[in-house]
Design an enzyme around this catalytic site. Structure first.
Site, PDB file in Angstrom:
ATOM      1  CG  HIS A  92      36.479  -0.205  29.451  1.00  0.00           C
ATOM      2  ND1 HIS A  92      36.628  -1.094  28.550  1.00  0.00           N
ATOM      3  CD2 HIS A  92      36.061   1.015  28.750  1.00  0.00           C
ATOM      4  CE1 HIS A  92      36.297  -0.340  27.286  1.00  0.00           C
ATOM      5  NE2 HIS A  92      35.999   0.888  27.597  1.00  0.00           N
TER       6      HIS A  92
ATOM      7  CE1 TYR B  73      40.672 -10.426  26.239  1.00  0.00           C
ATOM      8  CE2 TYR B  73      38.988  -9.203  27.562  1.00  0.00           C
ATOM      9  CZ  TYR B  73      40.267  -9.447  27.291  1.00  0.00           C
ATOM     10  OH  TYR B  73      41.401  -8.629  27.511  1.00  0.00           O
TER      11      TYR B  73
ATOM     12  N   PRO C 297      49.159 -12.373  25.009  1.00  0.00           N
ATOM     13  CG  PRO C 297      48.622 -11.676  22.886  1.00  0.00           C
ATOM     14  CD  PRO C 297      49.323 -12.826  23.603  1.00  0.00           C
TER      15      PRO C 297
ATOM     16  CE  LYS D  70      46.596  -9.220  34.265  1.00  0.00           C
ATOM     17  NZ  LYS D  70      45.898  -7.702  34.795  1.00  0.00           N
TER      18      LYS D  70
ATOM     19  CE1 TYR E  65      41.576  -8.608  30.696  1.00  0.00           C
ATOM     20  CE2 TYR E  65      40.638  -6.581  31.735  1.00  0.00           C
ATOM     21  CZ  TYR E  65      40.957  -7.224  30.744  1.00  0.00           C
ATOM     22  OH  TYR E  65      40.882  -6.634  29.249  1.00  0.00           O
TER      23      TYR E  65
END
Ligand code: FAD
Ligand code: DHB
Length: 394
Positions: A75, A207, A298, A302, A389
């Site tokens: 991604h 998200y 979560p 990570k 990220y």
């Protein structure tokens, strides 16, 4: 009976323990992995799905990447959704443009299967159903590791012990019995996760910050979705009927052109959100890492990644200690890890605060919406987000 001798006793066959065992094997160091759960249980556990770029690269270097490279989804962006002007809107954060990195979507379950498969194919010791019950002699030349399995009690004599037994293990308690070296924060929320036999609503993760709480649409394959809902801390699966789960997933995630697809639940679980950092990661010959040493909520994807980063620091120091007899190599293990631990703890806290409904204040609602808009502008905050990220260099 004389105890079995090894260089390193590894307590726990999660990602941390199995990656460490692989790294030590490649350097010619003996290790025994001890896991209290059964092989089937460990191979069945779902959990993480997102692997940072530096961690994916490392797994390939370690010779564990073959199936991951064939089956993963790569991604190069993520979708952030929130309410603006009375409607839900979605913004894309373009990792490739912002920092030139990507993430790998590949289940923790598959990674653990690959690591166990390699260790077993190499004929190396990995004992399932074997619980570590105590450690003696942490300040002596060797540590006596007491274990219990179906055959009864036994002892292993090790030069070093890796305490990688997760958030509910025994080693962190041995190291910090009164909890004084442990800092933590609890959040008034948990994640209800379902693995679903249906295509994800988008080819990227979504998200979503919604007035009724956070939701996340992730995936394992183009045919299997992994969906999460924020639920109140203390809720159990019994509080959530299938209909209620779907109703809330649709409400928090659906946009007219990309609704969540319904399908059979393959697994469901609830995970409380919390942050924990053990400031002390070493006690004599015992070294902590992974979830045993720190837990992150979560939201930032990570925990597994941080566990692997710890193992990079630990394995190189164990190589010097075991092969060159240089015990002092371990002195800076904790310092070497803690900077990244706090960076990741901050990132995970920030993602949690940004995306969840943690209070009823309109003030907080406006602040967080503004941050999401700023992230979608592609400026400094977006670059920091994309870089964090997709994974800081190890
Ligand atoms: P664990 O995986 O917990 O392994 C520890 C092992 O030690 C266990 O197998 C346990 O049975 C064993 N053990 C415990 N006590 C003993 C004992 N006394 N003797 C012997 N064995 C013992 N992380 C990410 O990086 N990306 C994600 O996308 C992500 N998503 C997540 C989603 C959810 C819903 C959850 C719950 C977690 C997620 N994580 C994610 C976090 C990730 O799953 C954990 O951080 C990771 O499993 C930590 O690995 P570990 O090896 O340190 O611990
Ligand atoms: C997944 C888990 C996470 O914690 C996250 O932030 C993103 C995706 C997953 O299980 O796919």
């Amino acid at each position: 009976m004389n105890p079995i001798q090894t260089d390193v006793a590894i307590v726990g066959a999660g990602p941390a323990g199995l990656v460490l065992a692989r790294m030590l094997h490649l350097q010619g160091i003996d290790a025994v992995v001890l896991e209290r759960r059964s092989r089937d249980y460990v191979l069945g556990r779902v959990r993480a799905g997102i692997i940072e770029q530096p961690v994916a690269d490392l797994l390939v270097e370690l010779g564990v990447g073959e199936r991951m490279l064939a089956d993963r989804l790569v991604h190069d962006g993520v979708q952030l959704q929130h309410r603006a002007g009375g409607a839900m809107v979605r913004h894309r954060v373009d990792f490739a443009a912002l920092c030139g990195k990507t993430v790998t979507v590949y289940g923790q379950r598959e990674l653990v299967r690959d690591l166990i498969g390699l260790r077993e194919a190499d004929g190396l010791p990995l004992r399932f159903g074997c619980e570590v019950t105590g450690l003696q002699g942490l300040d002596d030349d060797r540590v006596m590791v007491s274990c219990r399995d179906a055959a009864g009690e036994s002892t292993i004599s090790a030069r070093y012990v890796a305490g990688v037994d997760g958030a509910h293990g025994i080693t962190a308690q041995l190291l910090d019995a009164d909890g004084r070296q442990t800092l933590q924060r609890r959040y008034p929320a948990a994640w209800l996760g379902v693995l679903v036999e249906a295509a994800p609503p988008s080819h990227e993760l979504i998200y979503s910050r919604h007035p009724e709480g956070f939701a996340l649409a992730s995936m394992r394959t183009p045919e299997v979705s992994r969906l999460y809902l924020q639920v109140p801390a203390g809720d159990t699966l019994a509080d959530w009927s299938t209909d209620r789960i779907w109703e809330q997933l649709h409400r928090r995630l659906d946009l007219p052109d990309s609704p969540v697809n319904e399908g059979r639940f393959l697994e469901s679980s609830i995970t409380p959100l919390r942050s924990v950092v053990h400031r002390r990661m070493r006690y004599g010959r015992l070294l902590l890492g992974g979830d045993a040493a720190h837990v992150v909520p979560p939201s930032g994807a990570k925990g597994l990644n941080l566990a692997v980063a710890d193992m990079v620091q630990l394995s190189s120091r164990l190589v010097r200690a075991v092969l060159h007899g240089d015990d002092s190599a371990l002195n800076d293990y904790q310092e070497a890890c803690l900077r990244r631990v706090w960076q990741v703890t901050h990132f995970s806290w920030w993602m949690t605060d940004l995306l969840h409904r943690l209070d009823d204040e309109e003030f907080g609602e406006e602040l967080r919406s503004e941050q999401i808009r700023t992230l979608s502008d592609g400026g400094t905050l977006a670059r920091w987000f994309a870089d964090s990220y997709t994974g800081l260099p190890i």
